[in-house]
Design an enzyme around this catalytic site. Structure first.
Site, short mmCIF file in Angstrom:
data_model
loop_
_atom_site.label_atom_id
_atom_site.label_comp_id
_atom_site.label_asym_id
_atom_site.label_seq_id
_atom_site.Cartn_x
_atom_site.Cartn_y
_atom_site.Cartn_z
N TRP A 170 0.80 -1.22 0.00
CA TRP A 170 0.00 0.00 0.00
C TRP A 170 0.84 1.28 0.00
O TRP A 170 0.34 2.34 -0.35
CB TRP A 170 -0.90 0.02 1.24
N ASN A 171 2.10 1.20 0.42
CA ASN A 171 2.83 2.44 0.64
C ASN A 171 3.19 3.17 -0.65
O ASN A 171 3.28 4.39 -0.69
CB ASN A 171 4.09 2.19 1.48
N LYS A 194 -2.45 -8.45 -7.80
CA LYS A 194 -3.32 -8.45 -6.63
C LYS A 194 -3.30 -7.06 -6.04
O LYS A 194 -2.25 -6.58 -5.58
CB LYS A 194 -2.89 -9.47 -5.57
N GLU A 267 11.36 -7.89 -3.08
CA GLU A 267 11.98 -6.78 -2.36
C GLU A 267 11.31 -6.69 -1.01
O GLU A 267 10.10 -6.45 -0.91
CB GLU A 267 11.84 -5.44 -3.10
N CYS A 301 10.42 1.33 2.09
CA CYS A 301 11.40 0.24 2.31
C CYS A 301 12.83 0.76 2.27
O CYS A 301 13.69 0.27 3.01
CB CYS A 301 11.22 -0.85 1.26
N GLU A 399 12.46 -2.92 11.91
CA GLU A 399 12.02 -1.90 10.96
C GLU A 399 10.79 -1.20 11.52
O GLU A 399 9.78 -1.83 11.83
CB GLU A 399 11.68 -2.56 9.62
#
Length: 531
Positions: A170-171, A194, A267, A301, A399
Site C-alpha cells: 500500500w505504501n 493483486k 523486495e 522500504c 524496521e
C-alpha cells in the site's frame, strides 16, 4: 481495513474525497474487477471515513482470471516487441495527462503528502518511458561461442515466462504496483496483479489508463482481496511472482514458489543506515536526511532509520537536523504546502508509537517529535529524532516503517561501516562525504543492494538503467535495468550444426584430439600463457 457492508455500485465516495474523484470514475474502476457479492472498504487516512467498497475475489475467481490472462498472453507475445515498446510509451503519456488525478486518488487512499504522490507518478512515467525505449535492446537475441566455431552456431533468445503475478504493498500503490508490471508486459507476458486492500483504486486507475494506451484488457488483469485469502491462489496461478513487502511474508511466498519451481522477485524489509563522515557537507547531509527519513511519513522500504555521525561533526549535524525537522509542515491536504502527510493505517501508527515509547522507557532521548497528532487526523505522528538508542530497544534493529530515525555517534569510518552492516537486512544505504572516492570505497564495504553517496535514496531509484534490490533478508532479484526485464523471461539456447553429428569412426579420434588441443590452448591463454 474495516468492512462497511456492501453498498450499491453507484454509491458516491466519502464526503471528503478529492473533487476529481467522481462516482462515475469509481464505477468505471470497480467494473475492472471480477464481480463479487463480497465487498470491503478501507478508511481514508486523513479523516478515517470510509473509502469506496471493493469487490473481493475468492480463490476460484483468481483461477478464472488467470486462465483468461493465459489465453490472451500468446497473442500479446506475438506482437513485435517494438510495438509493445510503443504501447509503453503511450502509457507514459497517459500517465502524464492524468498526473493530478493519480495524485488525488493516491493521497485519498494513503494519506501521503502531495509532493510524495507527485514524485511517485513521475517515477512510473520514467519506468514506462525507459522500457519503452530499451526493452528490445535488453531482450535482443545474441550469439554465443561454441566448441566448434564455423561448424556449430548458438544463439540465445529471451522468451516470456507466460503469466507474471505482481503483489505490491500500500505504501507505493503506483510505483511498486505498476512499475513492476511494465517490464513484464514489454517482455510479452500477461500479468495478474493483486490489489492491496488499503490502496486498490490507484492501481485500478493505472490499469485503465494502460488499456486506454493499447494494453489488451485480458493481458493485464487485477483481483482484490486480502493476501491471507487469495495470495496463495495468485502464487499457484502464475509462472513468476514479483512481491514487495515484509520479510516475513516474503519468506512464505518464497517457500511456496520453491515448491512450484517458479521464480520469484522479492523486495523485502530494511533498516537502512546513513553514514556522515568527518568531511561531509553538514547542511546538505541534514537536508538529505530529512528527505530520506520522512518521505512518505517514513513508510518506505528504502527510507533511512539510523544515522551514524562522526564524533567531530556530530553536534553540528544533530543541530542542523533538528532545526530542519522542526520546520517541517505536517498535515492533511491536497496541495503542495505540506512536507509530510499521515501514516496510512492504525497498524503503522501502533508500531511507530510502540517503538518510540519503548525507547524512551529504556533511556532514549527524544530530540524532537515523538508524539501522535490526533488534532491533525487519526493517524498522524510527528517526525521524530531519537538519541541514546541501545540494542535492547525495539527501534534499534526492528524496521519501524514510520517517521522515526535514531542518531548515533561514531569515532571512525570503520566503526560506522561495522554498525551499518549489523542486523539481517541489506536493502539501501547512504554515505555523505566531500571526497567522492572515499564515499565509493565506503559504499563498497556496506552490505546493501544500493548505496547512495551524497544522497539519501533518490539517485539509485532514479537510475533506471541500474538494478535495484536487496541483499540478505532484504530480498532476492532486482527491478530496473536489464535485470528488471530479463527476470520475466526464460533464456533459450538454439544451436545449429553445418555437418551431421554421427561422425564416421575414423574421424572420432582426430576430432577428439583437436577438441582436446583447443581446450588446452584456451586454458593456457586464460592462465597467462601456454604449457
Amino acid at each position: 481495513m474495516t468492512s462497511v457492508g456492501t453498498p450499491e455500485v453507484g454509491d458516491p465516495p466519502a464526503a471528503d474525497h478529492p473533487r476529481a474523484v467522481t462516482p462515475a470514475l469509481i464505477d468505471a474502476l470497480r467494473a475492472q474487477l471480477p464481480p463479487s457479492t463480497t465487498r470491503r472498504a478501507a478508511r481514508a487516512p486523513f479523516t478515517g471515513t470510509a473509502l469506496p467498497a471493493v469487490p473481493q475475489a475468492d480463490p476460484a475467481a483468481v483461477t478464472d482470471v488467470a486462465r483468461s490472462a493465459r489465453r490472451a498472453q500468446a497473442t500479446w507475445a506475438a506482437v513485435p516487441i517494438r510495438e509493445r515498446e510503443r504501447v509503453a510509451r503511450r502509457f507514459a503519456r497517459t500517465l502524464i495527462d492524468n498526473h493530478d488525478l493519480l495524485c488525488d486518488l493516491m493521497q485519498w487512499e494513503t494519506g501521503k503528502a502531495r509532493v510524495h504522490a507527485a514524485i511517485e507518478v513521475q517515477g512510473v512515467i520514467s519506468v514506462a518511458a525507459y522500457y519503452g525505449r530499451t526493452g528490445a535492446g535488453h531482450l535482443r537475441e545474441r550469439r554465443a561461442s561454441t566448441a566448434v566455431p564455423g561448424v556449430v552456431t548458438a544463439r540465445v533468445g529471451y522468451r516470456p515466462k507466460g503469466l507474471v503475478g505482481v503483489i505490491a504493498p500500500w505504501n507505493y500503490p503506483l510505483f511498486l504496483a505498476v512499475g513492476d508490471v511494465i517490464p513484464a508486459l514489454v517482455a510479452g507476458n500477461a500479468v495478474l496483479s493483486k490489489a492491496d486492500s488499503q490502496a486498490p483504486w490507484t492501481l485500478l486507475l493505472a490499469r485503465k489508463l494502460a488499456v486506454d494506451a493499447g494494453i489488451p484488457p485480458q493481458v493485464w488483469q487485477v483481483v482484490a482481496g486480502p493476501g491471507a485469502e487469495i495470495g496463495s491462489a495468485v502464487v499457484d496461478a502464475v509462472d513468476h511472482l514479483c512481491f514487495t513487502g515484509s520479510t516475513a511474508t516474503g519468506r512464505g511466498i518464497a517457500r511456496r514458489c520453491a515448491d512450484r519451481l517458479i521464480g520469484a522477485s522479492l523486495e523485502l524489509g530494511g533498516k537502512n543506515p546513513m553514514i556522515v563522515c568527518a568531511d561531509a557537507d553538514i547542511d546538505a547531509a541534514a537536508t538529505g536526511a530529512v528527505q530520506a527519513c520522512f518521505s512518505n511519513a517514513g513508510q518506505m522500504c528504502i527510507g533511512l532509520e539510523r544515522i551514524y555521525v562522526h564524533e567531530s561533526v556530530h553536534p553540528r549535524f544533530v543541530a542542523a537536523l533538528i532545526g530542519r525537522v522542526r520546520r517541517m509542515r505536517l498535515g492533511p491536504g491536497y496541495a503542495y504546502d505540506v512536507d509530510m502527510g499521515s501514516l496510512t493505517s492504525p497498524r503503522q501508527l501502533a508500531t511507530t508509537t510502540r517503538h518510540v515509547e519503548d525507547a524512551v522507557a529504556k533511556g532514549a532521548t527524544v530530540l524532537t517529535g515523538g508524539r501522535a497528532r490526533p488534532d491533525l487526523g487519526p493517524l498522524f505522528f510527528e517526525p521524530t529524532v531519537l538519541a541514546d538508542v541501545t540494542a535492547d530497544m525495539a527501534v534499534y534493529a526492528e524496521e519501524t516503517f514510520g517517521p522515526v530515525v535514531s542518531v548515533y555517534r561514531v569515532a571512525s569510518d570503520d566503526e560506522a561501516v561495522r554498525l551499518a552492516n549489523e542486523g539481517e537486512y541489506g536493502l539501501s544505504a547512504s554515505v555523505w562525504t566531500r571526497n567522492l572516492e572515499r564515499g565509493r570505497r565506503i559504499a563498497e564495504r556496506i552490505v546493501a543492494g544500493s548505496v547512495n553517496v551524497n544522497d539519501g535514496y533518490l539517485s539509485a531509484i532514479a537510475a533506471l538503467d541500474a538494478p535495484m534490490g536487496g541483499m540478505r533478508a532484504s530480498g532476492v532479484g532486482r527491478r530496473h535495468g536489464r535485470e528488471g526485464i530479463v527476470r520475466y523471461t526464460e533464456p533459450q539456447t538454439v544451436t545449429a550444426q553445418r555437418v551431421p553429428t554421427a561422425y564416421p569412426d575414423r574421424f572420432r579420434a582426430p576430432l577428439l584430439r583437436v577438441l582436446n588441443l583447443r581446450a588446452r590452448l584456451t586454458l593456457g591463454r586464460r592462465a597467462g600463457g601456454t604449457r
